[in-house]
Structure formats: C-alpha cells, structure tokens
Design a protein around this motif. Structure first.
Motif, PDB file in Angstrom:
ATOM      1  N   LYS A 169       0.776  -1.199  -0.166  1.00 38.36           N
ATOM      2  CA  LYS A 169       0.139   0.016  -0.222  1.00 38.36           C
ATOM      3  C   LYS A 169       0.896   1.273   0.020  1.00 38.36           C
ATOM      4  CE  LYS A 169      -3.634  -2.617   0.434  1.00 38.36           C
ATOM      5  NZ  LYS A 169      -4.443  -2.839  -1.061  1.00 38.36           N
ATOM      6  N   THR A 170       2.082   1.088  -0.328  1.00 38.14           N
ATOM      7  CA  THR A 170       3.185   2.305  -0.447  1.00 38.14           C
ATOM      8  C   THR A 170       2.372   3.451  -1.332  1.00 38.14           C
ATOM      9  OG1 THR A 170       4.516   1.331  -1.832  1.00 38.14           O
ATOM     10  CG2 THR A 170       4.947   1.072   0.458  1.00 38.14           C
ATOM     11  N   ARG A 171       2.819   4.671  -1.332  1.00 38.05           N
ATOM     12  CA  ARG A 171       2.647   5.717  -2.239  1.00 38.05           C
ATOM     13  C   ARG A 171       3.756   6.075  -2.969  1.00 38.05           C
ATOM     14  NH1 ARG A 171      -0.273  10.011   1.298  1.00 38.05           N
ATOM     15  NH2 ARG A 171       1.624   9.259   2.670  1.00 38.05           N
ATOM     16  N   TYR A 172       3.491   6.731  -3.930  1.00 36.41           N
ATOM     17  CA  TYR A 172       4.557   7.326  -4.868  1.00 36.41           C
ATOM     18  C   TYR A 172       5.540   8.128  -4.079  1.00 36.41           C
ATOM     19  CZ  TYR A 172       7.276   9.921  -8.466  1.00 36.41           C
ATOM     20  OH  TYR A 172       7.830  10.341  -8.987  1.00 36.41           O
ATOM     21  N   VAL A 173       4.930   9.080  -3.283  1.00 39.17           N
ATOM     22  CA  VAL A 173       5.512  10.137  -2.797  1.00 39.17           C
ATOM     23  C   VAL A 173       6.377   9.624  -1.612  1.00 39.17           C
ATOM     24  CG1 VAL A 173       3.461  10.689  -1.118  1.00 39.17           C
ATOM     25  CG2 VAL A 173       5.109  12.378  -1.734  1.00 39.17           C
ATOM     26  N   GLU A 174       6.048   8.684  -0.919  1.00 38.99           N
ATOM     27  CA  GLU A 174       6.779   7.857   0.104  1.00 38.99           C
ATOM     28  C   GLU A 174       8.072   7.249  -0.312  1.00 38.99           C
ATOM     29  OE1 GLU A 174       2.859   6.589   2.734  1.00 38.99           O
ATOM     30  OE2 GLU A 174       4.098   4.945   1.870  1.00 38.99           O
ATOM     31  N   ILE A 175       8.110   6.709  -1.531  1.00 36.13           N
ATOM     32  CA  ILE A 175       9.074   6.212  -2.191  1.00 36.13           C
ATOM     33  C   ILE A 175      10.137   7.157  -2.907  1.00 36.13           C
ATOM     34  CG2 ILE A 175      10.100   4.340  -3.747  1.00 36.13           C
ATOM     35  CD1 ILE A 175       8.359   3.203  -1.696  1.00 36.13           C
ATOM     36  N   LEU A 176       9.562   8.151  -3.278  1.00 39.92           N
ATOM     37  CA  LEU A 176      10.201   9.224  -3.562  1.00 39.92           C
ATOM     38  C   LEU A 176      10.837  10.100  -2.685  1.00 39.92           C
ATOM     39  CD1 LEU A 176      11.281  11.284  -5.790  1.00 39.92           C
ATOM     40  CD2 LEU A 176       8.899  12.529  -5.389  1.00 39.92           C
ATOM     41  N   CYS A 177      10.290   9.978  -1.465  1.00 37.05           N
ATOM     42  CA  CYS A 177      10.783  10.671  -0.421  1.00 37.05           C
ATOM     43  C   CYS A 177      12.201   9.833   0.209  1.00 37.05           C
ATOM     44  CB  CYS A 177       9.898  10.705   1.043  1.00 37.05           C
ATOM     45  SG  CYS A 177      10.550  11.712   2.467  1.00 37.05           S
ATOM     46  N   ILE A 178      12.038   8.488   0.302  1.00 32.17           N
ATOM     47  CA  ILE A 178      13.054   7.752   0.808  1.00 32.17           C
ATOM     48  C   ILE A 178      14.281   7.814  -0.274  1.00 32.17           C
ATOM     49  CG2 ILE A 178      13.494   5.352   1.126  1.00 32.17           C
ATOM     50  CD1 ILE A 178      10.879   5.058   2.080  1.00 32.17           C
ATOM     51  N   TYR A 179      13.881   7.663  -1.630  1.00 30.67           N
ATOM     52  CA  TYR A 179      14.903   7.684  -2.484  1.00 30.67           C
ATOM     53  C   TYR A 179      15.650   9.117  -2.776  1.00 30.67           C
ATOM     54  CZ  TYR A 179      17.601   6.989  -6.831  1.00 30.67           C
ATOM     55  OH  TYR A 179      18.562   6.624  -7.804  1.00 30.67           O
ATOM     56  N   GLY A 180      14.932  10.145  -2.481  1.00 33.89           N
ATOM     57  CA  GLY A 180      15.389  11.448  -2.641  1.00 33.89           C
ATOM     58  C   GLY A 180      16.454  11.475  -1.567  1.00 33.89           C
ATOM     59  N   TYR A 181      16.145  11.196  -0.196  1.00 32.11           N
ATOM     60  CA  TYR A 181      17.224  11.489   0.898  1.00 32.11           C
ATOM     61  C   TYR A 181      18.429  10.424   0.751  1.00 32.11           C
ATOM     62  CZ  TYR A 181      14.135  14.862   3.270  1.00 32.11           C
ATOM     63  OH  TYR A 181      13.332  15.806   3.687  1.00 32.11           O
ATOM     64  N   SER A 182      17.931   9.473  -0.047  1.00 25.93           N
ATOM     65  CA  SER A 182      19.196   8.418   0.011  1.00 25.93           C
ATOM     66  C   SER A 182      20.274   8.874  -1.036  1.00 25.93           C
ATOM     67  CB  SER A 182      18.609   7.126  -0.449  1.00 25.93           C
ATOM     68  OG  SER A 182      18.252   7.251  -1.947  1.00 25.93           O
ATOM     69  N   THR A 183      20.119   9.759  -1.948  1.00 28.43           N
ATOM     70  CA  THR A 183      21.087  10.606  -2.769  1.00 28.43           C
ATOM     71  C   THR A 183      21.736  11.658  -2.247  1.00 28.43           C
ATOM     72  OG1 THR A 183      19.447  12.009  -3.695  1.00 28.43           O
ATOM     73  CG2 THR A 183      19.818   9.835  -4.667  1.00 28.43           C
ATOM     74  N   ILE A 184      21.534  11.885  -0.761  1.00 31.56           N
ATOM     75  CA  ILE A 184      22.217  13.120  -0.047  1.00 31.56           C
ATOM     76  C   ILE A 184      23.777  12.751  -0.006  1.00 31.56           C
ATOM     77  CG2 ILE A 184      21.877  12.070   2.224  1.00 31.56           C
ATOM     78  CD1 ILE A 184      22.042  15.973   1.079  1.00 31.56           C
TER      79      ILE A 184
END
Length: 255
Positions: A169-184
C-alpha cells in the motif's frame, strides 16, 4: 377543499373569537392570506448538497494539490538528512509515512546537479596541463539535470509500481521521499572527487552508491518481507544495480 371559515361568537368575557385551523394536505403547503383565503403552493424542491469529496482531475495542476508534500520545517529536513547518512537504521520509513515530503528530495537533486557541474570542472582544472586553454563545460549541467531528475523521479515510480503489484500500500510520494534522501551522500562524494585521483574518485562514488542502496533496502525491507517474500532479493538486486549504474554514469561523464 372547503375554504369557508366559520366564526363562532363567544361572550366578551370569554376572550376573542375562536378560529378553527384549516386542514393541511400532506403533499402541499397551505398559505393563508390576510383576507382569510387559502391557496395551495407547489412543493418546495431543496437542491441536493454538493459533494465536495470529489477531487477534479484538473486539481493535479493546482498548487493546493502539492502543498501537503512541502509541509515540512527546516528541522524536519535536517533530521531526515542526518538519518540518511546512517544507512543501516530502518527508522526512516516509519517516521515519514505520515508526512512524506518532496521539498527535501527536490533540493537534494538540485544541489547534486550543481555539485556535479562544479566538481567536474574543478577536476578538469586539476588534471589539465599548464598553458592549456580552459572553458567552463556548461553541457555537463544539462546532462546532470537529465540524469539526476530521471533517476530521482522515474525510478521511485517504477519501484512503487512493482510494490503495488504485489499488494503493498505504499504511495509514490513515500518512495520518492526515501529515494531522494538516500542520494544526499552523493553530494560530499562528488565534491571530494574533484581531486583528480582516479582511485579516490572510485572509492568515494562506490561508497555513495553502496550507502544509498543499503539505506533504500533497509527501509523498504519490511514492505518487501511482507508482500514480496519470495522475490524480495530480486527487488533488492534491482535497487543495487540501479545505484551502481548511477555511479558509473557519474564517474565516466563527470570525472
């Protein structure tokens, strides 16, 4: 309907004359005028209440639709960045599920684009021979923009689509948030890769790719274990492969 009204006289001491009420029909409203005449009025049609729960498609193109995704404070972003530098802790995903943001990932992507362009030109200055002419490579900005935004916005969409297929039931914005911070972690790695030493560049970029992969897999492990138990290692392999591909693109194009 009999509209004649009879008045009954009573003694003065007993009060005013008594006026019996006129009969009222169930499906109409009786209006009594000052002259004592009655008339039937048409039933009143009350308009149905407007359903405000329906969001029109054009709402996707309004600023109000995206405001919740930028509803974070500076301290929230700072705390999430700190957590992203510790990739082996699975606490990030549960904390952002109630309030995932796009603000942090957007500026991380933009900062990484700027850092790649600067570090690439610095690396060229360090390696160029004395007396060789130098011109700033503006083409790397466009290439970096295409690569980082493509990985940053399209890859989470693909990953979320795969998870939803298997029942998550994950949402796109949740995966985007995780991936975005992983690239820091790529930002300091790109800056330090401008030394001109190939072995240092490989070590830093491989560390950044490995750290971001571990951060993604650690925080998505619960979803993978819950819905994709038999194929979770395939998804983890795809995540690691995509990050390694990003490392190769950055190394051979910018350094």
């Amino acid at each position: 309907m009999d509209t004649n009204i009879r008045l009954y006289n009573t003694p003065a001491s007993s009060g005013p004359a008594y006026l019996p009420p006129a009969p009222v029909s169930a499906d109409s409203v009786i209006n009594v005028s000052q002259e004592g005449q009655t008339s039937a009025a048409a039933p009143i049609n009350t308009p149905a209440p407007e359903n405000k729960s329906i969001i029109p498609v054009c709402g996707l193109f309004t600023l109000d639709y995206y405001k919740p995704f930028f509803n974070v404070t500076t301290s929230d972003v700072q705390e999430r960045i700190k957590q992203a530098f510790i990739p082996n802790r699975p606490h990030f995903f549960p904390t952002i599920q109630s309030n995932p943001d796009v603000y942090g990932p957007f500026w991380i992507y933009t900062s990484l684009i700027f850092m790649l362009a600067v570090a690439s030109n610095l690396n060229y200055i360090v390696q160029k021979k004395s007396g060789d002419p130098y011109n700033f490579d503006f083409n790397c900005i466009g290439f970096a923009t295409s690569v980082i935004y493509s990985f940053g916005f399209i890859l989470p969409l693909i990953l979320n689509f795969i998870l939803n297929i298997f029942g998550s039931k994950t949402r796109y914005v949740e995966i985007l948030c995780i991936y975005g911070y992983s690239t820091i972690v790529f930002i300091p790695a790109a800056l330090l890769s401008s030394t001109g030493w190939s072995i240092v560049e490989w070590a830093l970029l491989l560390y950044a790719g490995g750290s971001s992969s571990v951060f993604l897999m650690t925080n998505l492990w619960t979803e993978l274990e819950k819905y994709i138990l038999n194929k979770r290692y395939i998804i983890m392999g795809l995540i690691a492969a995509s990050q390694f591909l990003l490392v190769l693109i950055i190394k051979f194009r910018f350094f």
